[in-house]
Design an enzyme around this catalytic site. Structure first.
Site, PDB file in Angstrom:
ATOM      1  N   HIS A 120       0.818  -1.206   0.000  1.00 38.95           N
ATOM      2  CA  HIS A 120       0.000   0.000   0.000  1.00 38.95           C
ATOM      3  C   HIS A 120       0.861   1.270   0.000  1.00 38.95           C
ATOM      4  O   HIS A 120       2.028   1.258   0.435  1.00 38.95           O
ATOM      5  CB  HIS A 120      -0.952  -0.010   1.200  1.00 38.95           C
ATOM      6  CG  HIS A 120      -2.081  -0.992   1.037  1.00 38.95           C
ATOM      7  ND1 HIS A 120      -3.162  -1.043   1.886  1.00 38.95           N
ATOM      8  CD2 HIS A 120      -2.294  -1.938   0.086  1.00 38.95           C
ATOM      9  CE1 HIS A 120      -3.998  -1.977   1.471  1.00 38.95           C
ATOM     10  NE2 HIS A 120      -3.489  -2.546   0.387  1.00 38.95           N
ATOM     11  N   GLU A 151       0.814   3.933   1.790  1.00 41.44           N
ATOM     12  CA  GLU A 151       1.282   4.402   3.103  1.00 41.44           C
ATOM     13  C   GLU A 151       2.505   3.608   3.557  1.00 41.44           C
ATOM     14  O   GLU A 151       3.473   4.178   4.088  1.00 41.44           O
ATOM     15  CB  GLU A 151       0.155   4.252   4.143  1.00 41.44           C
ATOM     16  CG  GLU A 151      -1.092   5.074   3.844  1.00 41.44           C
ATOM     17  CD  GLU A 151      -2.116   4.374   2.948  1.00 41.44           C
ATOM     18  OE1 GLU A 151      -1.727   3.491   2.162  1.00 41.44           O
ATOM     19  OE2 GLU A 151      -3.303   4.724   3.041  1.00 41.44           O
ATOM     20  N   CYS A 172      -6.516   2.051   4.942  1.00 46.19           N
ATOM     21  CA  CYS A 172      -7.169   0.811   5.402  1.00 46.19           C
ATOM     22  C   CYS A 172      -6.727   0.529   6.845  1.00 46.19           C
ATOM     23  O   CYS A 172      -5.878   1.236   7.395  1.00 46.19           O
ATOM     24  CB  CYS A 172      -6.804  -0.350   4.484  1.00 46.19           C
ATOM     25  SG  CYS A 172      -5.109  -0.918   4.697  1.00 46.19           S
ATOM     26  N   CYS A 231      -2.894  -0.061   7.197  1.00 41.50           N
ATOM     27  CA  CYS A 231      -2.127   1.184   7.120  1.00 41.50           C
ATOM     28  C   CYS A 231      -2.371   2.048   8.348  1.00 41.50           C
ATOM     29  O   CYS A 231      -1.462   2.739   8.813  1.00 41.50           O
ATOM     30  CB  CYS A 231      -2.467   1.942   5.835  1.00 41.50           C
ATOM     31  SG  CYS A 231      -1.865   1.075   4.366  1.00 41.50           S
TER      32      CYS A 231
HETATM   33  O1  LIG Z   1      -4.787   2.024   2.700  1.00 45.74           O
HETATM   34  C1  LIG Z   1      -4.792   1.738   1.490  1.00 45.74           C
HETATM   35  C2  LIG Z   1      -5.845   1.050   0.904  1.00 45.74           C
HETATM   36  C3  LIG Z   1      -5.750   0.631  -0.385  1.00 45.74           C
HETATM   37  N1  LIG Z   1      -4.631   0.899  -1.101  1.00 45.74           N
HETATM   38  C4  LIG Z   1      -4.529   0.399  -2.465  1.00 45.74           C
HETATM   39  C5  LIG Z   1      -4.535  -1.101  -2.582  1.00 45.74           C
HETATM   40  C6  LIG Z   1      -5.098  -1.338  -3.943  1.00 45.74           C
HETATM   41  O2  LIG Z   1      -4.001  -1.281  -4.876  1.00 45.74           O
HETATM   42  C7  LIG Z   1      -6.019  -0.127  -4.164  1.00 45.74           C
HETATM   43  C8  LIG Z   1      -7.474  -0.465  -3.940  1.00 45.74           C
HETATM   44  O3  LIG Z   1      -7.907  -1.228  -4.997  1.00 45.74           O
HETATM   45  P1  LIG Z   1      -9.492  -1.425  -5.283  1.00 45.74           P
HETATM   46  O4  LIG Z   1      -9.509  -2.258  -6.530  1.00 45.74           O
HETATM   47  O5  LIG Z   1     -10.091  -0.051  -5.466  1.00 45.74           O
HETATM   48  O6  LIG Z   1     -10.062  -2.133  -4.085  1.00 45.74           O
HETATM   49  O7  LIG Z   1      -5.658   0.835  -3.197  1.00 45.74           O
HETATM   50  C9  LIG Z   1      -3.599   1.639  -0.554  1.00 45.74           C
HETATM   51  O8  LIG Z   1      -2.560   1.907  -1.203  1.00 45.74           O
HETATM   52  N2  LIG Z   1      -3.733   2.054   0.725  1.00 45.74           N
HETATM   53 ZN   LIG Z   2      -3.613   0.169   3.438  1.00 41.30          ZN
END
Ligand SMILES: O=c1ccn([C@H]2C[C@H](O)[C@@H](COP(=O)(O)O)O2)c(=O)[nH]1
Ligand SMILES: [Zn+2]
Length: 146
Positions: free
Chosen positions: A61, A63, A87, A90
């Site tokens: 991710h 972060e 998320c 993170c």
């Molecule tokens: O905290 C976060 C949450 C998500 N991400 C990234 C991980 C994935 O590459 C995308 C989300 O993909 P979707 O297909 O829209 O679910 O976002 C992140 O970097 N940091």
């Molecule tokens: Zn994340």
């Protein structure tokens, strides 16, 4: 340019490097002296990009990458500018790194259990989060000399 616009623009620009076909995410960490100390975007682990198809379970991710890319000893008291609300995983990293606030652009997964858990943890850890309100809504970059 206002400092906050610059920091979120750095996160947005970083996100542009992501190869995620669905959601490109960028993060920019800023210390108490208003210096950028780390940026990152969502990507496959180093060396794995060309060997695996895009997979949610394997992506690092934004972060996490911004934290690992830090150019300072620690991130205590830093602010993190993110293009997507963090998320739960993170959120744990942000809390454990000692960051003081989260500024986000999109909260498109607001109702997901991951985002709900992240918000609960931030509240419990007394780390405020707020939606980014730009002074300028657009930043135009000219990369060719005239
Ligand atoms: O905290 C976060 C949450 C998500 N991400 C990234 C991980 C994935 O590459 C995308 C989300 O993909 P979707 O297909 O829209 O679910 O976002 C992140 O970097 N940091
Ligand atoms: Zn994340």
């Amino acid at each position: 340019m206002e400092p906050e616009d610059y920091f979120m623009a750095a996160a947005v620009l970083s996100a542009r490097r992501s190869r995620d076909p669905s959601t490109q995410v960028g993060a920019c960490i800023v210390n108490q002296d208003k210096k950028v100390v780390g940026v990152g975007y969502n990507k496959m682990p180093n060396g794995c990009e060309d060997h695996m198809p895009w997979s949610r379970s394997k992506v690092c991710h934004a972060e996490l990458n911004a934290i690992l890319n830090k150019n300072s000893a620690d991130l205590k008291g830093c602010s993190i500018y993110v293009t997507l609300f963090p998320c739960n995983e993170c959120a744990k990293l942000i809390i454990q790194a000692g960051m003081k606030e989260v500024i986000y652009l999109s909260d498109k997964y607001n109702t997901s259990p991951e985002t709900q858990a992240a918000k609960l943890m931030f509240k419990q850890a007394k780390i405020p989060f707020r939606k980014f309100l730009p002074k300028e809504t657009e930043v135009v970059l000219q990369l060719q000399s005239v």
